[in-house]
Scaffold this motif. Sequence first.
Motif, PDB file in Angstrom:
ATOM      1  N   GLU A  47       0.831  -1.207   0.000  1.00  0.00           N
ATOM      2  CA  GLU A  47       0.000   0.000   0.000  1.00  0.00           C
ATOM      3  C   GLU A  47       0.865   1.256   0.000  1.00  0.00           C
ATOM      4  N   LYS A  48       1.953   1.244   0.768  1.00  0.00           N
ATOM      5  CA  LYS A  48       2.858   2.397   0.803  1.00  0.00           C
ATOM      6  C   LYS A  48       3.508   2.613  -0.560  1.00  0.00           C
ATOM      7  N   VAL A  49       3.969   1.525  -1.174  1.00  0.00           N
ATOM      8  CA  VAL A  49       4.613   1.617  -2.485  1.00  0.00           C
ATOM      9  C   VAL A  49       3.606   2.129  -3.510  1.00  0.00           C
ATOM     10  N   ALA A  50       2.393   1.597  -3.483  1.00  0.00           N
ATOM     11  CA  ALA A  50       1.354   2.034  -4.416  1.00  0.00           C
ATOM     12  C   ALA A  50       1.064   3.524  -4.231  1.00  0.00           C
ATOM     13  N   GLY A  51       1.048   3.977  -2.994  1.00  0.00           N
ATOM     14  CA  GLY A  51       0.841   5.408  -2.714  1.00  0.00           C
ATOM     15  C   GLY A  51       1.970   6.264  -3.256  1.00  0.00           C
ATOM     16  N   SER A  52       3.189   5.793  -3.101  1.00  0.00           N
ATOM     17  CA  SER A  52       4.346   6.527  -3.628  1.00  0.00           C
ATOM     18  C   SER A  52       4.302   6.598  -5.144  1.00  0.00           C
ATOM     19  N   ILE A  53       3.900   5.517  -5.788  1.00  0.00           N
ATOM     20  CA  ILE A  53       3.825   5.479  -7.253  1.00  0.00           C
ATOM     21  C   ILE A  53       2.740   6.428  -7.753  1.00  0.00           C
ATOM     22  N   GLU A  54       1.582   6.415  -7.087  1.00  0.00           N
ATOM     23  CA  GLU A  54       0.472   7.279  -7.499  1.00  0.00           C
ATOM     24  C   GLU A  54       0.804   8.756  -7.315  1.00  0.00           C
ATOM     25  N   ALA A  55       1.532   9.086  -6.250  1.00  0.00           N
ATOM     26  CA  ALA A  55       1.842  10.486  -5.940  1.00  0.00           C
ATOM     27  C   ALA A  55       2.986  11.040  -6.776  1.00  0.00           C
ATOM     28  N   SER A  56       3.673  10.194  -7.522  1.00  0.00           N
ATOM     29  CA  SER A  56       4.845  10.654  -8.259  1.00  0.00           C
ATOM     30  C   SER A  56       4.627  10.563  -9.767  1.00  0.00           C
ATOM     31  N   LYS A  57       5.460  11.295 -10.494  1.00  0.00           N
ATOM     32  CA  LYS A  57       5.421  11.244 -11.958  1.00  0.00           C
ATOM     33  C   LYS A  57       6.323  10.149 -12.500  1.00  0.00           C
TER      34      LYS A  57
ATOM     35  N   VAL B 153      14.218  19.278  -4.095  1.00  0.00           N
ATOM     36  CA  VAL B 153      13.770  19.347  -5.497  1.00  0.00           C
ATOM     37  C   VAL B 153      12.458  18.605  -5.717  1.00  0.00           C
ATOM     38  N   GLY B 154      11.779  18.245  -4.647  1.00  0.00           N
ATOM     39  CA  GLY B 154      10.469  17.604  -4.774  1.00  0.00           C
ATOM     40  C   GLY B 154      10.542  16.113  -5.046  1.00  0.00           C
ATOM     41  N   ALA B 155      11.560  15.450  -4.524  1.00  0.00           N
ATOM     42  CA  ALA B 155      11.695  14.003  -4.700  1.00  0.00           C
ATOM     43  C   ALA B 155      11.949  13.376  -3.329  1.00  0.00           C
ATOM     44  N   GLU B 156      11.726  12.066  -3.257  1.00  0.00           N
ATOM     45  CA  GLU B 156      12.012  11.369  -2.005  1.00  0.00           C
ATOM     46  C   GLU B 156      12.577   9.988  -2.302  1.00  0.00           C
ATOM     47  N   MET B 157      13.495   9.559  -1.448  1.00  0.00           N
ATOM     48  CA  MET B 157      14.122   8.255  -1.608  1.00  0.00           C
ATOM     49  C   MET B 157      13.540   7.293  -0.586  1.00  0.00           C
ATOM     50  N   LYS B 158      13.128   6.128  -1.078  1.00  0.00           N
ATOM     51  CA  LYS B 158      12.570   5.084  -0.218  1.00  0.00           C
ATOM     52  C   LYS B 158      13.272   3.776  -0.527  1.00  0.00           C
ATOM     53  N   VAL B 159      13.333   2.914   0.461  1.00  0.00           N
ATOM     54  CA  VAL B 159      13.874   1.574   0.273  1.00  0.00           C
ATOM     55  C   VAL B 159      12.755   0.586   0.561  1.00  0.00           C
ATOM     56  N   TYR B 160      12.396  -0.181  -0.467  1.00  0.00           N
ATOM     57  CA  TYR B 160      11.343  -1.179  -0.355  1.00  0.00           C
ATOM     58  C   TYR B 160      11.874  -2.517  -0.843  1.00  0.00           C
TER      59      TYR B 160
ATOM     60  N   GLN C 164       2.444   0.455 -14.785  1.00  0.00           N
ATOM     61  CA  GLN C 164       3.705   1.095 -15.163  1.00  0.00           C
ATOM     62  C   GLN C 164       4.531   0.153 -16.047  1.00  0.00           C
ATOM     63  N   PRO C 165       5.492   0.693 -16.792  1.00  0.00           N
ATOM     64  CA  PRO C 165       6.347  -0.158 -17.626  1.00  0.00           C
ATOM     65  C   PRO C 165       7.114  -1.179 -16.788  1.00  0.00           C
ATOM     66  N   ASP C 166       7.453  -2.284 -17.419  1.00  0.00           N
ATOM     67  CA  ASP C 166       8.137  -3.384 -16.732  1.00  0.00           C
ATOM     68  C   ASP C 166       9.634  -3.085 -16.610  1.00  0.00           C
ATOM     69  N   ILE C 167      10.107  -2.988 -15.372  1.00  0.00           N
ATOM     70  CA  ILE C 167      11.541  -2.818 -15.118  1.00  0.00           C
ATOM     71  C   ILE C 167      12.037  -3.941 -14.204  1.00  0.00           C
TER      72      ILE C 167
ATOM     73  N   VAL D 175      13.860   6.463  -5.967  1.00  0.00           N
ATOM     74  CA  VAL D 175      13.709   7.912  -5.858  1.00  0.00           C
ATOM     75  C   VAL D 175      12.461   8.300  -6.644  1.00  0.00           C
ATOM     76  N   PHE D 176      11.397   8.629  -5.913  1.00  0.00           N
ATOM     77  CA  PHE D 176      10.138   9.046  -6.515  1.00  0.00           C
ATOM     78  C   PHE D 176      10.156  10.568  -6.636  1.00  0.00           C
ATOM     79  N   TYR D 177       9.899  11.087  -7.831  1.00  0.00           N
ATOM     80  CA  TYR D 177       9.892  12.540  -8.022  1.00  0.00           C
ATOM     81  C   TYR D 177       8.488  12.999  -8.379  1.00  0.00           C
ATOM     82  N   GLU D 178       8.134  14.168  -7.860  1.00  0.00           N
ATOM     83  CA  GLU D 178       6.793  14.706  -8.057  1.00  0.00           C
ATOM     84  C   GLU D 178       6.721  15.707  -9.197  1.00  0.00           C
ATOM     85  N   LYS D 179       7.844  16.347  -9.539  1.00  0.00           N
ATOM     86  CA  LYS D 179       7.813  17.421 -10.523  1.00  0.00           C
ATOM     87  C   LYS D 179       8.648  17.062 -11.741  1.00  0.00           C
TER      88      LYS D 179
END
Length: 173
Positions: free
Chosen positions: A11-21, A46-53, A67-70, A81-85
């Motif tokens: 749920e946290k990861v999904a939230g981070s993905i939705e909130a970021s570009k 700069v409007g980004a955040e680093m998370k470890v999952y 999202q694309p397959d990585i 590193v999820f960035y918002e802008k």
Amino acid sequence: MPCTANVNMLEKVAGSIEASKGVFVIDYLGLSVKETQELRRALREVGAEMKVYKNNIVKIALKNAGQPDIEELLAGPCAYVFYEKDPVDAAKVIKEQSEKLKKMSFIGGIADGKALSADEAKAYADLASREELMAQLVYVMASPLSGIAQVCAGPARGLVTALKAVADEKDAA
């Protein structure tokens, strides 16, 4: 039945993905706590955040979000590193810190809806930022206008110069 901790993390990861570009995946192995805090602080500016999952949970969350397959990039210790802008700003911070610390590197990422290799992600750091591009655009647009203004002012300037010369000539006589 999945573990509750894993469901919460998903749920946290999904939230981070939705909130970021988008997201950059980096290898952060070897960073000290102080260096990690410094990196996170610079990214926050700069409007980004680093998370470890957990990589497996990120794979599931990315798939669920369409999202694309990585998947092939997500092996070993990774930080996200999820960035918002602007992806360029986040990539520049990562590049600056990796050059400064010499302990981290790009693994890949997702930007503008497509998967990126390490080299493609690193290339974002070499692009001009949004502000730099706007300044260049203003300069390009203003250059012809200032030229037109100078051309239009030319005859008036010539008239003033001629009248001043006539006035100086009369004063001298």
